[in-house]
Design a protein around this motif. Sequence first.
Motif, PDB file in Angstrom:
ATOM      1  N   THR A 332      68.524 -14.780 -55.771  1.00  0.00           N
ATOM      2  CA  THR A 332      67.292 -14.162 -55.275  1.00  0.00           C
ATOM      3  C   THR A 332      66.359 -15.197 -54.675  1.00  0.00           C
ATOM      4  OG1 THR A 332      67.496 -12.519 -57.040  1.00  0.00           O
ATOM      5  CG2 THR A 332      65.369 -12.667 -55.920  1.00  0.00           C
ATOM      6  N   VAL A 352      63.436  -9.104 -60.319  1.00  0.00           N
ATOM      7  CA  VAL A 352      63.680  -7.708 -59.945  1.00  0.00           C
ATOM      8  C   VAL A 352      62.877  -7.338 -58.699  1.00  0.00           C
ATOM      9  CG1 VAL A 352      63.365  -5.308 -60.680  1.00  0.00           C
ATOM     10  CG2 VAL A 352      64.350  -6.982 -62.255  1.00  0.00           C
ATOM     11  N   GLY A 353      61.619  -7.737 -58.662  1.00  0.00           N
ATOM     12  CA  GLY A 353      60.794  -7.450 -57.494  1.00  0.00           C
ATOM     13  C   GLY A 353      61.297  -8.164 -56.251  1.00  0.00           C
ATOM     14  N   ALA A 356      64.279  -6.306 -54.880  1.00  0.00           N
ATOM     15  CA  ALA A 356      63.857  -5.075 -54.203  1.00  0.00           C
ATOM     16  C   ALA A 356      63.273  -5.383 -52.825  1.00  0.00           C
ATOM     17  CB  ALA A 356      62.835  -4.338 -55.063  1.00  0.00           C
ATOM     18  N   ALA A 359      66.064  -6.333 -50.437  1.00  0.00           N
ATOM     19  CA  ALA A 359      66.826  -5.152 -50.028  1.00  0.00           C
ATOM     20  C   ALA A 359      66.045  -4.329 -49.008  1.00  0.00           C
ATOM     21  CB  ALA A 359      67.168  -4.304 -51.244  1.00  0.00           C
ATOM     22  N   ALA A 360      64.741  -4.222 -49.211  1.00  0.00           N
ATOM     23  CA  ALA A 360      63.920  -3.419 -48.295  1.00  0.00           C
ATOM     24  C   ALA A 360      63.927  -3.993 -46.891  1.00  0.00           C
ATOM     25  CB  ALA A 360      62.481  -3.345 -48.820  1.00  0.00           C
ATOM     26  N   GLU A 366      71.296  -2.790 -50.285  1.00  0.00           N
ATOM     27  CA  GLU A 366      70.579  -2.068 -51.339  1.00  0.00           C
ATOM     28  C   GLU A 366      71.449  -1.871 -52.575  1.00  0.00           C
ATOM     29  OE1 GLU A 366      68.754   1.517 -50.059  1.00  0.00           O
ATOM     30  OE2 GLU A 366      67.481   0.544 -48.561  1.00  0.00           O
ATOM     31  N   ALA A 369      71.573  -5.164 -54.485  1.00  0.00           N
ATOM     32  CA  ALA A 369      70.309  -5.428 -55.176  1.00  0.00           C
ATOM     33  C   ALA A 369      70.183  -4.546 -56.417  1.00  0.00           C
ATOM     34  CB  ALA A 369      69.134  -5.191 -54.235  1.00  0.00           C
ATOM     35  N   ALA A 370      70.552  -3.273 -56.297  1.00  0.00           N
ATOM     36  CA  ALA A 370      70.463  -2.363 -57.442  1.00  0.00           C
ATOM     37  C   ALA A 370      71.414  -2.791 -58.558  1.00  0.00           C
ATOM     38  CB  ALA A 370      70.776  -0.938 -57.002  1.00  0.00           C
ATOM     39  N   THR A 373      70.161  -5.945 -60.229  1.00  0.00           N
ATOM     40  CA  THR A 373      69.007  -5.620 -61.077  1.00  0.00           C
ATOM     41  C   THR A 373      69.470  -5.098 -62.434  1.00  0.00           C
ATOM     42  OG1 THR A 373      67.580  -5.168 -59.180  1.00  0.00           O
ATOM     43  CG2 THR A 373      66.968  -4.158 -61.278  1.00  0.00           C
TER      44      THR A 373
END
Length: 926
Positions: A332, A352-353, A356, A359-360, A366, A369-370, A373
Amino acid sequence: MTFASRLTRQPIPHDADAGAEAARAFADLGPDLAGLLAGTAGCSPYLNGLMTREEAWLRAALAVAPEAAAEAELAALAPVVLADLPGALRQAKRRLALLTALADLGGVWPLETVTGTLTRLADTAVDLAMKALVGEEIRRGKLPGQGPDDVAAAGGMVALAMGKMGAAELNYSSDIDLICLFDETRYPGEEQDARAAFIRVTRKMAAMLSDMTGEGYVFRTDLRLRPDASVTPVCLSMAAAETYYESVGRTWERAAYIKARPCGGDLAAGDRFLKVLTPFVWRRHLDFAAIQDTYDMRLRIRDHKGLAGPVAIEGHNMKLGIGGIREIEFFTQTRQLIAGGRDPSLRDRTTVGGLAALAAKGWVPEATAAELTDLYRAHREVEHRLQMVQDAQTHLMPATPEGVDRIARFCGEGDTARFRDALRGRIDRVAELTEGFFAPGEAEAGPELTPRMAEIVEGWRAYPAMRSQRAVQIFRRLRPQLLRRLMRAANPEEALVALDGFLAGLPAGVQLFSLFEANPQLVDLIVDIAGTAPALARHLARNSSVLDAVIGGAFFAPWPGTATLAADLAAKLAETADYEKKLDVARVWRREWHFRIGVHHLRGLIDAFEAGKQYADLAEAVLAAIWTPVAAEFARKHGPMPGRGAVVVGMGSLGAGRLSAGSDLDLIVICDAQGVEASEGPRPLASRAYYARLTQALVTALTAPMAAGRLYEVDMRLRPSGRQGPVATALAAFADYQQTEAWTWEHLALTRARPVAGNMDLGAEVEALRRDLLAAKGQGARVIPDVAGMRARLAAAKPGGGWEAKAGPGHIMDIELLAQTAALRAANPARRLEAQLRAGVRSGFLSREDEGALLAAYRLLWRLQAGTRLLSETVLDPDTLGEGGRAFILRECGAADMAELAAMLDRLTAAAAAVIDGHLPVEAAA
């Protein structure tokens, strides 16, 4: 909601006797809470001891919402005096450690609330300890110039929370990483005395938090993340820290500062320091070299800790081992370092943030990332169970099957084999998802090359980009990809020669080669450019940072338009106070957008006409945004603009909204001092001189060669009286000149004039004046003879023809001349050539057949002109044009081969020339 009503799970006692004893002791709390406490006591001797020691408090805390119990405990610390603070902090630590453990084990709180509560305790402890100790130094007169009112800001001292504390992700038995600094500007001439006091405060604070007493400890405190920790004091001035990071700061320190935040003392000073450090942490370019740094660091950690080799559950390091927590964090943080300099939305402190956010913006799929997480949260829960057993700062799975069995029960799993399988699956999956990102592949064998190609490739070793061993290592892996893609070019040897020019021009290689290795699509782009537009490839070698924009997230998004572009640049210019830096920022920004237009055109995503519009939009946005700092800097020296100010008017192709890749800007500046004789400022100027010098400042801002090049070349010869006239013209003088002195060619120029920057209310008056002048001057008897004479002079000066798209009979300039004449004769305000020709048809000056012939020639010529200017700065030469460039021009112009294109040019330009001859005959010029 009470604690009991929110329970969703509980551990299974590993020690049945301890569990049974706890169940009996707390049976009156009901079966759910008693079961939770029994499972906890049966797995953790440490928590069992806390339950006994804090039983009365625990019963009260479990009767209310856990958030309320935590808040009450933290609030109770605020009034504690220095002498009682060590004991009070240790009591709070015991209670909150027990509360968070039970909330975690019972599923009452998610991971983020558990770690966030532990972090709040750490923040509170650091802040209270620091301020109490600074207050003692002030009381003793050891902090120069500070009084009781300065205790609230700790005399300018701040603790930066790093690592997990900075991200509010403290684990159950975590130490806290702090960097202690002080604001030396509060102590001019007395910095050494202040530093000595702050060093004492730091040491005492660390001891207060770390020392083990009969009451326990608060947090083990680690101060080793400070700059050059082996030789520097435990508290440094902010200036000293800034100097260190600017000169020798390393990638791992940049990564550490992703999570940094002020947590105690003078929080405002800490925020200012972190803002100053932003360029060190968040690089403007896409920093793919960080991948290699992180990969090397991972290997060093594994070697140092003995963590290489096959994974076994017994003794596996859940933090640093293969497939561990650190792998997800590195994954990350490295991506954040790569792109966070260009996109502040990626700078989330939390893992985690951060996932996210990545991924955004498309930096991580995505689904990946999920999944990471979920894996991260599961790993952190196992980590917490390991630490809860004996309050040990450990990340190691137990070394025995019995120990693993205890952790399985602590996680609520009664089937140890199933626990093992699930844990091993998660470890393997983390490794699978992260390893490919970090681990560089081995160099593959490249394709067979001709002797000449092999000789060129061999010569790459001597280029400046290959000076460092690191660059050579990365390029050795990259080279086979480059060569394989080159072999797919229309003429591989020709493309290789162009690529050779690109590589020869690179001043350094590590960053760019890392960028290519991590983004293979860029290799295709470079090969495409090298094989199509060698001149563009050589330019790219000198300005390779523009490639950042290709993968920066919006490179292939819809064109934003002038207003959005201008606002974006204005926002970036506002981020720096230094005027010269603003000009450099503008150059870098413009260069990236200009490159984007060229790439889109080269690859057929837009055609020549859309490219022409976008180049014009970009130029207008630059002028609109740059005018403000230019005017402000000039006003700083000479005062505000006298009267109403000035408007910048785009002429020629800019006014018409259609530029090519190499166009300069035709500009005039019109001002209105409203009778004010001089400016009012430190160095006042007469109004005429003020606007003349302001205009020169604008031209300099656009044309000055700086580190990032020029913005645009500027031509101001279309102003009244050309080179002899003032560079800025008063509105009244401009109107009078146009009415009484201007030549017909100057009225023709007005047909494409358009206000683009400055005072747009004044611009509206200029536009109204323009329309009135077109109506007044278009019907004069001399219009046609003057234009015909002008055409004859242009033909003599620039005969053009052939592959020259602009000059020559029936070519662009010739067609534009007739179109402007049509607009002037019709008194029509249209600026774009197509609209001007249509105005000529409506007024009866041109027939529809005339319009058709002119447009057919113009459309082909503009495609040829726009394509040629993208490939080179000279007239198209089919004999020297490479196969890739030839294919691009033919695609743009819709011809099968160069012979067909030549025939099309001859036919269409001859037809256009015949139309123009009919309206601007040679005899009319006589």
